[in-house]
Motif scaffolding. Structure first.
Motif, PDB file in Angstrom:
ATOM      1  N   TYR A   1      82.999 -28.276  26.808  1.00  0.00           N
ATOM      2  CA  TYR A   1      82.052 -27.165  26.803  1.00  0.00           C
ATOM      3  C   TYR A   1      80.622 -27.691  26.862  1.00  0.00           C
ATOM      4  CZ  TYR A   1      85.596 -23.656  25.528  1.00  0.00           C
ATOM      5  OH  TYR A   1      86.665 -22.804  25.540  1.00  0.00           O
ATOM      6  N   ALA A   2      80.360 -28.794  26.134  1.00  0.00           N
ATOM      7  CA  ALA A   2      79.023 -29.383  26.139  1.00  0.00           C
ATOM      8  C   ALA A   2      78.649 -29.869  27.534  1.00  0.00           C
ATOM      9  CB  ALA A   2      78.970 -30.544  25.145  1.00  0.00           C
ATOM     10  N   ARG A   3      79.603 -30.440  28.246  1.00  0.00           N
ATOM     11  CA  ARG A   3      79.324 -30.915  29.608  1.00  0.00           C
ATOM     12  C   ARG A   3      79.058 -29.744  30.559  1.00  0.00           C
ATOM     13  NH1 ARG A   3      82.964 -35.075  28.084  1.00  0.00           N
ATOM     14  NH2 ARG A   3      82.064 -37.148  28.457  1.00  0.00           N
ATOM     15  N   LEU A   4      79.798 -28.668  30.390  1.00  0.00           N
ATOM     16  CA  LEU A   4      79.570 -27.487  31.230  1.00  0.00           C
ATOM     17  C   LEU A   4      78.165 -26.933  30.994  1.00  0.00           C
ATOM     18  CD1 LEU A   4      83.003 -25.602  30.915  1.00  0.00           C
ATOM     19  CD2 LEU A   4      82.215 -27.043  32.800  1.00  0.00           C
ATOM     20  N   PHE A   5      77.730 -26.939  29.721  1.00  0.00           N
ATOM     21  CA  PHE A   5      76.382 -26.467  29.409  1.00  0.00           C
ATOM     22  C   PHE A   5      75.334 -27.376  30.059  1.00  0.00           C
ATOM     23  CE2 PHE A   5      72.706 -27.298  26.638  1.00  0.00           C
ATOM     24  CZ  PHE A   5      72.047 -26.081  26.767  1.00  0.00           C
ATOM     25  N   LEU A   6      75.493 -28.685  29.908  1.00  0.00           N
ATOM     26  CA  LEU A   6      74.526 -29.624  30.482  1.00  0.00           C
ATOM     27  C   LEU A   6      74.507 -29.541  32.002  1.00  0.00           C
ATOM     28  CD1 LEU A   6      75.123 -32.765  28.223  1.00  0.00           C
ATOM     29  CD2 LEU A   6      73.136 -31.249  28.208  1.00  0.00           C
ATOM     30  N   ALA A   7      75.659 -29.261  32.577  1.00  0.00           N
ATOM     31  CA  ALA A   7      75.730 -29.132  34.041  1.00  0.00           C
ATOM     32  C   ALA A   7      74.909 -27.930  34.510  1.00  0.00           C
ATOM     33  CB  ALA A   7      77.183 -29.000  34.489  1.00  0.00           C
ATOM     34  N   LYS A   8      74.967 -26.842  33.743  1.00  0.00           N
ATOM     35  CA  LYS A   8      74.181 -25.655  34.107  1.00  0.00           C
ATOM     36  C   LYS A   8      72.686 -25.921  34.012  1.00  0.00           C
ATOM     37  CE  LYS A   8      77.476 -21.997  32.961  1.00  0.00           C
ATOM     38  NZ  LYS A   8      77.760 -20.833  32.093  1.00  0.00           N
ATOM     39  N   GLN A   9      72.308 -26.778  33.075  1.00  0.00           N
ATOM     40  CA  GLN A   9      70.888 -27.068  32.874  1.00  0.00           C
ATOM     41  C   GLN A   9      70.356 -28.123  33.848  1.00  0.00           C
ATOM     42  OE1 GLN A   9      69.296 -25.069  30.622  1.00  0.00           O
ATOM     43  NE2 GLN A   9      71.357 -24.189  30.523  1.00  0.00           N
ATOM     44  N   SER A  10      71.252 -28.897  34.413  1.00  0.00           N
ATOM     45  CA  SER A  10      70.825 -30.006  35.279  1.00  0.00           C
ATOM     46  C   SER A  10      70.287 -29.499  36.617  1.00  0.00           C
ATOM     47  CB  SER A  10      71.998 -30.965  35.516  1.00  0.00           C
ATOM     48  OG  SER A  10      71.630 -31.977  36.412  1.00  0.00           O
ATOM     49  N   LYS A  11      69.205 -30.136  37.072  1.00  0.00           N
ATOM     50  CA  LYS A  11      68.620 -29.795  38.370  1.00  0.00           C
ATOM     51  C   LYS A  11      69.059 -30.771  39.457  1.00  0.00           C
ATOM     52  CE  LYS A  11      64.543 -27.678  36.251  1.00  0.00           C
ATOM     53  NZ  LYS A  11      63.053 -27.719  36.114  1.00  0.00           N
ATOM     54  N   SER A  12      69.777 -31.809  39.037  1.00  0.00           N
ATOM     55  CA  SER A  12      70.249 -32.804  39.995  1.00  0.00           C
ATOM     56  C   SER A  12      71.690 -32.494  40.392  1.00  0.00           C
ATOM     57  CB  SER A  12      70.182 -34.209  39.376  1.00  0.00           C
ATOM     58  OG  SER A  12      70.912 -35.131  40.149  1.00  0.00           O
ATOM     59  N   PRO A  13      71.966 -32.203  41.666  1.00  0.00           N
ATOM     60  CA  PRO A  13      73.337 -31.919  42.100  1.00  0.00           C
ATOM     61  C   PRO A  13      74.305 -33.053  41.761  1.00  0.00           C
ATOM     62  CG  PRO A  13      71.781 -31.335  43.815  1.00  0.00           C
ATOM     63  CD  PRO A  13      71.001 -32.070  42.782  1.00  0.00           C
ATOM     64  N   ALA A  14      73.860 -34.313  41.911  1.00  0.00           N
ATOM     65  CA  ALA A  14      74.744 -35.447  41.627  1.00  0.00           C
ATOM     66  C   ALA A  14      75.104 -35.500  40.139  1.00  0.00           C
ATOM     67  CB  ALA A  14      74.069 -36.748  42.051  1.00  0.00           C
ATOM     68  N   GLU A  15      74.098 -35.309  39.286  1.00  0.00           N
ATOM     69  CA  GLU A  15      74.347 -35.324  37.845  1.00  0.00           C
ATOM     70  C   GLU A  15      75.245 -34.149  37.443  1.00  0.00           C
ATOM     71  OE1 GLU A  15      71.823 -35.521  33.652  1.00  0.00           O
ATOM     72  OE2 GLU A  15      70.940 -34.571  35.419  1.00  0.00           O
ATOM     73  N   LYS A  16      74.981 -32.992  38.034  1.00  0.00           N
ATOM     74  CA  LYS A  16      75.793 -31.808  37.755  1.00  0.00           C
ATOM     75  C   LYS A  16      77.248 -32.067  38.136  1.00  0.00           C
ATOM     76  CE  LYS A  16      74.133 -27.733  38.440  1.00  0.00           C
ATOM     77  NZ  LYS A  16      73.653 -26.443  38.994  1.00  0.00           N
ATOM     78  N   ALA A  17      77.454 -32.677  39.309  1.00  0.00           N
ATOM     79  CA  ALA A  17      78.811 -32.957  39.773  1.00  0.00           C
ATOM     80  C   ALA A  17      79.534 -33.916  38.823  1.00  0.00           C
ATOM     81  CB  ALA A  17      78.773 -33.532  41.186  1.00  0.00           C
ATOM     82  N   LYS A  18      78.821 -34.941  38.341  1.00  0.00           N
ATOM     83  CA  LYS A  18      79.443 -35.897  37.427  1.00  0.00           C
ATOM     84  C   LYS A  18      79.841 -35.232  36.109  1.00  0.00           C
ATOM     85  CE  LYS A  18      77.250 -40.113  39.192  1.00  0.00           C
ATOM     86  NZ  LYS A  18      76.320 -41.227  38.879  1.00  0.00           N
ATOM     87  N   LEU A  19      78.971 -34.371  35.604  1.00  0.00           N
ATOM     88  CA  LEU A  19      79.276 -33.665  34.360  1.00  0.00           C
ATOM     89  C   LEU A  19      80.470 -32.726  34.537  1.00  0.00           C
ATOM     90  CD1 LEU A  19      75.622 -32.875  33.245  1.00  0.00           C
ATOM     91  CD2 LEU A  19      77.264 -34.247  31.937  1.00  0.00           C
TER      92      LEU A  19
END
Length: 699
Positions: free
Chosen positions: A597-615
């Protein structure tokens, strides 16, 4: 014609008989009893309000003990060198009430230990050397019935799970194993005292108990059995109360027969489903390592707690304090009686109990050559069973279970009563009797009220499961009317009727992470951000890696618009994956999902597509493991209990997690052309698998 035993001895014997049948549970916050269940039914059930049942069992020892003490001017008095250590042990347990943060829990456990010790005094005062065997034979009979119950339990369960581990009316298979191993030794040794039908009956009892022991698949208990057999054989061969050949045959042939029965059961189970009836015993890989690793972490935690507070945290408080070192999730027992006592009531308490057990054996063995061959056989048998029990207490907290703890005290009492030099007839003065009477007048009503309050709390939890707020409120209030400082009852009342006063009082009287999370929930709904954070800080003070508290912290910060704090807590939550707290769990099949759940939250906040994909990728990989490991276990149990909760998982959590995983898979598929990453799985294929699992769940 033999004289019929006095009613006091029969009462002690009946109490011993009931110990394996009704004394195998432990008081937990998970108990549920239907509001329609009467107090008498709850008492005789022994499942979800066990303290009341334990009080009922203790009366079979307390009443004859009291009558004997007040009607006999001359009574058998135990050697002072034995009672001194038991008195010191009791003083340490009582003193732990002064240092505990959970007074209601500590008082309950102090009363439990006091009731368990009654078995020792009842046998020593009520049973003479010739009649001390009566409660021991009754105990063997009770264990045999529990063994038969366990075998029937396996017969019903093997249809859907050939590797099923039996409970035999106990709280768990390991506790059942400890009881059955001790019972097997006793039954086989006592068979040497008799001829023909009585001997065959006891041998059959030993075989049934040993076979049930195999079905528990408790490695510790099975390994302790040879220890008891070896101790018994040495004693019999040295003392020679019976022919050595007979002793070897009676002890070993039944064990060989049991081995043959176990092999036959294994072959039948393998032919049925490919899974053996003793699959856990054969497993020396990951699951065994997980279990051993978790047990080791519990021991390290107990030692660390002892170092932090050498005077103890309060009897029964390991349940809540075990998380302080940050190594394990909240665990009721330390899986080691003496380490748990050291952490809860000081090392002096643990040493006193060891000294008491040692004194019983040392003084009981003195003059053993002077007693009759029958008494020698009884003493050797009790010593073997006591050796098994003490050895198993080194790998499990058995003496915290009422039936098993009382069994050890019963062994000590019978060993003392049967020996030549452990006790002697003495005149008992008025002052000790008055002191005993005053203690009884105080403790008996206290025990009864604690048991009734526990029953009301169990009724309130059942009402909560059925969304019956009024019944929940009524039963919580009923519990509070009996025990006014009951933090758990206050929590239940606050759940039925949320209010700050009850939640704050509950957290003060019963400061568990669960109580502080409930308080934080209230402040979250009221929009009180600082109060909410303070409550969660309190929860994390006792349990620094508590995933539910960290997740709630993240969600609260998110709701209050503090995204920086929310991200900090999300990262702190993810960091727990690198700790034993996350990797070595008591139930490895139940995978916590808060970090995903924490990773899903951080993914929503991330502005980097690559970082979002990794999360998202890491979150989905976690959900895949959850689906393949936890999902089948919960889904299988839901077929039997559609509204059940298993390891914190129910139908709603499964559905929520599967839907979140499907959304994450779809987002990963959308991001793939942009980031150009090669995922470790096919997002579309995994989304289909989650959808299929969701569909199967709702069929």
């Amino acid at each position: 014609m033999k004289k019929f035993p006095h009613w006091t001895i029969l009462s002690v014997a009946f109490g011993a008989f009931l110990l394996p049948l009704l004394g195998g549970k432990i008081s937990l916050e998970a108990g549920r009893i239907s509001p329609e269940t009467s107090m008498l039914q709850a008492m005789l059930n022994g499942q979800d309000a066990p303290f009341l049942t334990h009080f009922f069992l203790s009366l079979f020892f307390f009443i004859p003990l009291t009558v004997t003490l007040f009607t006999h001017k001359i009574s058998h008095v135990v050697n002072l060198r034995i009672t001194f250590w038991l008195a010191m042990f009791g003083a340490c347990l009582g003193a732990s009430i002064l240092v505990t943060s959970f007074p209601a829990v500590t008082i309950l456990y102090v009363l439990e230990w006091a009731m368990m010790s009654l078995a020792f005094f009842a046998v020593t005062l009520c049973c003479g050397r010739k009649q001390s065997i009566i409660p021991i034979l009754s105990l063997v009979a009770g264990i045999t019935l529990a063994a038969i119950s366990g075998i029937l339990e396996y017969r019903d369960a093997r249809v859907y799970d050939p590797g099923y581990r039996i409970f035999a009316l106990q709280i768990g298979p390991n506790q059942a194993g400890a009881m059955l191993a001790a019972g097997t030794v006793l039954a086989l040794v006592l068979a040497l005292r008799y001829e023909r039908l009585p001997r065959l009956t006891l041998i059959l009892a030993g075989i049934l108990q040993c076979f049930a022991l195999v079905l528990t698949q408790s490695k510790g208990a099975i390994l302790c059995l040879p220890l008891g057999i070896i101790a018994v054989l040495i004693g019999l061969l040295v003392l020679k109360p019976t022919k050595p050949g007979t002793a070897v045959a009676v002890l070993l042939i039944p064990l060989v027969l049991t081995g043959g029965m176990a092999m036959a059961a294994q072959k039948a189970a393998t032919a049925q489903s490919g899974t053996t009836a003793i699959s856990r015993l054969e497993n020396t890989g990951g699951e065994a390592a997980q279990s051993a690793g978790f047990r080791k972490l519990l021991w390290v935690s107990a030692i660390d707690l002892t170092k932090q507070r050498p005077y103890g945290w309060g009897l029964g408080s390991f349940w809540y304090e075990s998380t302080r070192p940050g190594l394990v999730t909240q665990t009721t027992l330390a899986h080691e009686t003496f380490l748990q006592l050291a952490s809860e009531a000081s090392p002096v308490a643990a040493f006193s109990l060891v000294a008491f057990l040692g004194a019983v054996v040392v003084w009981g063995m003195r003059g053993i050559r002077k007693v009759s061959p029958d008494s020698q056989i009884l003493l050797v048998g009790i010593f073997g069973a006591l050796a098994v029990s003490v050895a198993h207490n080194l790998v499990d907290s058995d003496m915290y279970i009422f039936g098993l703890g009382s069994m050890v005290f019963l062994f000590c009492g019978a060993f003392t009563a049967s020996s030549a030099d452990s006790q002697a007839p003495e005149f008992i003065f008025t002052l000790p009797k008055v002191a005993y009477g005053i203690a009884a007048v105080v403790l008996i009503p206290l025990c009864l009220s604690v048991g009734i309050a526990e029953t009301f709390r169990s009724r309130a939890r059942d009402a909560m499961d059925h969304s019956d707020r009024q019944a929940m409120l009524d039963n919580a209030n009923a519990a509070l009317s009996i025990t006014f400082a009951d933090g758990e009852a206050l929590s239940l009342r606050a759940l039925a009727n949320p209010n700050e006063a009850d939640l704050v009082s509950a957290a003060q009287l019963h400061p568990s992470p669960k109580a502080y999370r409930a308080l934080a929930d209230y402040y979250l709904n009221q929009g009180k951000d600082q109060d909410c954070y303070r409550a969660l800080d309190k929860a994390l003070e006792r349990d620094p890696n508590n995933a539910s508290a960290l997740l709630k912290y993240m969600e609260a910060a998110q709701k209050f618009g503090n995204m920086e704090l929310a991200a900090k807590e999300a990262n702190a939550l993810i960091a727990t994956e690198g700790t034993p707290y996350f990797t070595v769990r008591s139930q490895p099949e139940f995978i916590p999902t808060q970090t995903y759940y924490a990773r899903l939250f951080l993914a929503k906040q991330s502005k980097s597509p690559a970082e979002k994909a990794k999360l998202l990728e890491a979150a989905v990989m976690g959900f895949i493991q959850y689906r393949d490991t936890t999902g089948p276990v919960v889904a299988r149990n839901l077929k039997a209990m559609p509204n059940g909760n298993f390891g914190g998982e129910d139908r709603n959590t499964l559905e929520t997690n599967y839907r979140l995983a499907i959304e994450a898979c779809k987002e990963l598929e959308t991001l793939q052309p942009t980031v150009g990453l090669n995922y470790q799985f096919d997002p579309r294929a995994e989304a289909d698998k989650f959808a299929a699992a969701l569909e199967a769940l709702n069929k």
